[in-house]
Design an enzyme around this catalytic site. Structure first.
Site, PDB file in Angstrom:
ATOM      1  N   TYR A 322     -24.368   3.457   3.593  1.00 52.73           N
ATOM      2  CA  TYR A 322     -23.310   2.816   4.371  1.00 52.73           C
ATOM      3  C   TYR A 322     -23.809   1.979   5.540  1.00 52.73           C
ATOM      4  CZ  TYR A 322     -20.773   6.664   2.143  1.00 52.73           C
ATOM      5  OH  TYR A 322     -20.264   7.548   1.254  1.00 52.73           O
ATOM      6  N   ASP A 324     -21.801   1.326   8.677  1.00 50.76           N
ATOM      7  CA  ASP A 324     -20.502   1.775   9.199  1.00 50.76           C
ATOM      8  C   ASP A 324     -19.788   0.723  10.023  1.00 50.76           C
ATOM      9  OD1 ASP A 324     -20.418   4.209   7.950  1.00 50.76           O
ATOM     10  OD2 ASP A 324     -21.352   5.298   9.601  1.00 50.76           O
ATOM     11  N   GLY A 326     -20.407  -3.001   9.791  1.00 52.18           N
ATOM     12  CA  GLY A 326     -20.131  -4.210   9.014  1.00 52.18           C
ATOM     13  C   GLY A 326     -19.275  -3.970   7.784  1.00 52.18           C
ATOM     14  N   GLY A 331     -14.935   0.020  15.075  1.00 54.36           N
ATOM     15  CA  GLY A 331     -13.809  -0.022  16.014  1.00 54.36           C
ATOM     16  C   GLY A 331     -12.510   0.421  15.370  1.00 54.36           C
ATOM     17  N   VAL A 409     -15.826   7.769  10.775  1.00 52.37           N
ATOM     18  CA  VAL A 409     -15.987   6.918   9.604  1.00 52.37           C
ATOM     19  C   VAL A 409     -16.035   7.855   8.391  1.00 52.37           C
ATOM     20  CG1 VAL A 409     -17.280   5.008   8.598  1.00 52.37           C
ATOM     21  CG2 VAL A 409     -17.360   5.386  11.067  1.00 52.37           C
ATOM     22  N   GLY A 410     -14.890   8.038   7.761  1.00 53.78           N
ATOM     23  CA  GLY A 410     -14.787   8.956   6.625  1.00 53.78           C
ATOM     24  C   GLY A 410     -15.078  10.377   7.062  1.00 53.78           C
ATOM     25  N   ASN A 411     -16.190  10.922   6.565  1.00 54.80           N
ATOM     26  CA  ASN A 411     -16.499  12.323   6.843  1.00 54.80           C
ATOM     27  C   ASN A 411     -17.120  12.563   8.214  1.00 54.80           C
ATOM     28  OD1 ASN A 411     -18.608  10.782   5.524  1.00 54.80           O
ATOM     29  ND2 ASN A 411     -19.820  12.641   5.407  1.00 54.80           N
ATOM     30  N   TYR A 412     -17.826  11.552   8.744  1.00 50.47           N
ATOM     31  CA  TYR A 412     -18.576  11.756   9.979  1.00 50.47           C
ATOM     32  C   TYR A 412     -17.791  11.368  11.227  1.00 50.47           C
ATOM     33  CZ  TYR A 412     -23.351  13.311   9.469  1.00 50.47           C
ATOM     34  OH  TYR A 412     -24.455  14.076   9.305  1.00 50.47           O
ATOM     35  N   HIS A 469     -29.324   8.347  10.026  1.00 42.99           N
ATOM     36  CA  HIS A 469     -28.350   7.581  10.820  1.00 42.99           C
ATOM     37  C   HIS A 469     -29.166   6.671  11.734  1.00 42.99           C
ATOM     38  CE1 HIS A 469     -25.082  10.586  10.034  1.00 42.99           C
ATOM     39  NE2 HIS A 469     -26.113  11.397   9.970  1.00 42.99           N
TER      40      HIS A 469
HETATM   41 CU   LIG Z   1     -26.098  13.326   9.315  1.00 43.10          CU
END
Ligand SMILES: [Cu+2]
Ligand SMILES: *[C@@H]1O[C@H](CO)[C@@H](O)[C@H](O)[C@H]1NC(C)=O
Ligand SMILES: *[C@@H]1O[C@H](CO)[C@@H](O)[C@H](O)[C@H]1NC(C)=O
Length: 676
Positions: A322, A324, A326, A331, A409-412, A469
């Site tokens: 991903y 996250d 772009g 935001g 962003v989704g799961n995180y 990350h």
């Molecule tokens: Cu992680």
């Protein structure tokens, strides 16, 4: 529980009453994010010019005035430059870039983007794509095969990157596609822990239809037990309750917020919002007590990209790499902050607005919180016992100002802090929490595993996939003005040749000023160095160059091969530090169009021009990374993993800027146990 909720509501209301919520009371700042009225206006202007056809909004943001205009606005009483919006829309299978003048109500420029890659996914199209499987016969069969009901399943969209697919000449052949994967949602709110592994639909986002579908294998869906994280659904016993705790500010906050401009202690700055970047801090300057004036530090700073590559090369996971910012919009993914838990009781809040795919404004209530952080830490101290008959102790409490957002962003969930200190330091905090990217598998114990599972077995049938990350920050420092240089000060061992000293060695500082971009590309952690942005035209009384230095955070280097497709697209992470000459259009490290990009518009490509960067307006790009080997404690929800870095004044002030400061006024604390 009910009572606690009510009490929380009352406190929130109370806080909202005390604090400034003043969006319109001062003249607008040219860097203010688009207001709901402006978003509506932009929508009307764009739709009027494209009547009777569908146009979808992928990005609507401030088309910021040129830096020179902003700086001259900031240093005079000139009226604000005209407000313009920058729009990226999808129209007839093409990406259309427009600049919209909001005062004249006209589109001042419009062109079709011809390069590779696609704009950010809108929230609306992700939601629509996620519903497509439910009307798709093969998917219904897959559910039947697993004995699941439609109503118990939810799906989500995943970007698919680029893996060397033929460089098609015809634009129409290059399609905006995503994968839709699904989760079992019954019996637990923890969707991401319960994937329907092996099932994926390929969706064409412009046509909004499924173009391919696969159901490769029957993998047990992890059970609900042990995945829940809502206190209301968990059974006792809980950990012992902590006693009530709060920081109180009986005379109110020490900062003021006017619109989006904040001033506190010796700092003033602007807090902006962008649907792609999230928070943007601009025009940060600090009051110098000795010089009796505000001095410029940071023109603009934000997270330019966040790259999260997973390390499972199999059919349903290989493309999970991903971007996250772009691809998903850091935001527009921001969450409403929960007063009292996401932020302390003394926080004030700001809302944010972004454009939905039909252009209408969407509000993120309490998107930002701003608060003074006091945790009993020490700003500076000294105890002196060497003076006869006297013990001197001087201490100052550490209080700082924090601007916080959470982007989910989704799961995180990412907790992003900007912390300003009276000493002149700016600290950048990132916290990683939320739910891991989990793959379902047959295993319940590591003894059964005979192959690579690309992750850690966290619970029965649940594998936390290895991933990284990488946070790439854009930092346009303007230290006492725009003309700055980047200085690398290497700490080097020197053999002592002079035999009058018993010492054989020492270290010293060997500084090099970067002349061109190539001199400023740095992989951190290999040799000790200090990295400074200085103003070569200004010196302290002592003759040192005025500057700020970067104190890096956790160091991580990409472990993918340079020629691997995700790494070609994320080549901006190949170095931790890059310096470029300021260029208004070079904002996004991964390129303007990141979804399915091919890496031909990244920071790594711009840098190949090897431009001059000495004594110029320069931008520092810094990448802080985390390699994440999941562990069982990260399941079912992950305790925050924190990291951060600092920009610290270095020969910027003549001496300690917080020497003549006092600790905050004492607030009476009941039953205090200290003696004075
Ligand atoms: Cu992680
Ligand atoms: C600014 O950057 C863009 C994108 O890299 C480039 O096309 C343009 O030529 C640059 N402008 C200047 C003045 O260097
Ligand atoms: C303060 O001390 C008094 C007397 O020892 C006690 O009754 C009271 O509960 C204490 N209050 C707090 C807030 O600890």
């Amino acid at each position: 529980m009910r009572e606690i909720m009510d009490a929380k509501k009352r406190v929130t209301l109370f806080c909202a009453l005390i604090f400034w919520r003043c969006a319109q009371c001062d003249k607008p700042h040219p860097l203010d994010p688009l207001t709901p009225d402006e978003l509506n206006l932009v929508r009307n202007i764009v739709q009027t010019s494209h009547p009777s056809t569908t146009i979808t909004f992928q990005y609507v943001g401030l088309d910021e005035p040129n830096k020179a205009e902003i700086l001259s606005w900031a240093s005079s009483t000139k009226p604000s430059p005209p407000r313009r919006a920058s729009v990226v829309a999808r129209f007839q299978d093409e990406s259309l870039e427009m600049s919209v003048d909001m005062s004249s109500g006209s589109i001042v420029s419009s062109k079709v983007y011809e390069g590779h890659g696609f704009p950010m996914l809108s929230m609306g199209e992700q939601a629509r794509a996620s519903l497509l499987p439910f009307r798709y016969e093969a998917f219904r069969e897959s559910l039947k095969k697993r004995g699941l009901k439609k109503s118990e399943v939810v799906c989500a969209c995943f970007t698919i990157g680029w893996f060397g697919e033929a460089k098609s000449k015809s634009k129409s052949k290059s399609k905006r596609k995503v994968k839709v994967k699904c989760y079992y949602a019954k019996g637990s709110a923890n969707l991401y822990a319960r994937p329907l592994e092996g099932v994926a639909a390929l969706v064409d986002l412009d046509d909004m239809k499924i173009v391919d579908y696969s159901d490769r294998e029957l993998v047990p869906v992890p059970k609900a037990e042990g995945t829940e994280y809502r206190a209301s659904k968990l059974k006792p016993p809980f950990l012992p309750n902590l006693k009530g705790i709060a920081v109180t500010q009986p005379s109110g906050p020490g900062f003021t917020i006017r619109g989006h401009s904040v001033s506190w202690a010796n700092w003033k700055f602007h807090v902006g919002f962008d649907t792609r970047a999230g928070p943007i801090i601009s025009l940060a300057s600090i009051f110098d007590q000795q010089k009796q004036k505000h001095r410029r530090v940071l023109y603009r700073g934000f997270i330019s990209e966040l790259f999260v590559p997973y390390q499972d090369p199999t059919e349903e996971w290989y493309y999970t790499t991903y971007f996250d910012s772009g691809e998903y919009g850091f935001g527009q993914s921001m969450s409403s902050l929960q007063p009292l838990t996401d932020c302390p009781p003394n926080a004030a809040f700001l809302d944010a607005y972004y454009a939905a795919s039909d252009g209408t404004p969407v509000k993120i209530a309490n998107a930002f919180c701003i608060f003074e952080r006091y945790a009993g830490d020490i700003m500076w101290r000294h105890t002196e016992i060497a003076i006869p008959n006297e013990v001197i102790t001087e201490v100052r409490s550490d209080v700082s100002l924090v601007v916080r957002i959470v982007s989910t962003v989704g799961n995180y969930d990412y907790v992003i802090d900007w912390e300003l200190k009276p000493s002149g330091s700016i600290k950048f905090g990132v916290g990683l929490t939320g739910i891991l990217g989990i793959k379902a598998g047959a295993y319940t114990n590591t003894d059964q595993i005979k192959e690579d599972i690309y992750g850690t077995l966290l619970a029965d049938n649940s594998i936390g996939i290895y991933h990284d990350h990488f946070f790439t920050y854009y930092l346009d420092l303007d230290i006492d003005g725009e003309a700055n240089s980047f200085v690398k000060s290497n700490l080097e061992t020197v053999r002592v040749k002079d035999h009058t000293t018993p010492r054989k060695s020492r270290w010293t500082v060997v500084s090099e000023t970067a002349k061109t971009e190539a001199d400023a590309r740095i992989k951190l952690g290999f040799k000790p160095c200090e990295l400074l942005v200085v103003n070569p035209n200004k010196k302290t009384k002592q003759g040192n160059k005025i500057g700020y230095r970067l104190l890096p955070g956790p160091v991580a280097h990409p472990l993918l091969l340079n020629e691997d497709y995700p790494q070609i697209r994320a080549a901006f992470t190949n170095y931790n530090v890059w310096v470029t000459p300021y260029n208004k259009s070079e904002k996004w490290a991964g390129g303007s169009y990141v979804d399915r990009s091919r890496g031909d518009d990244t920071l790594a490509i711009w840098g190949l021009r090897n431009r001059q960067i000495e004594n110029k307006d320069i931008v520092l790009w810094y990448t802080m990374g985390f390699h994440h080997v999941p562990s069982q404690e990260d399941f079912p929800v992950m305790p925050t993993l924190s990291g951060g870095f600092e920009l610290r004044p270095t020969n910027f002030f003549e001496s300690n800027p917080v020497l003549k400061t006092k600790s905050p006024t004492n607030v009476h604390w009941p039953n205090c146990t200290f003696q004075n």
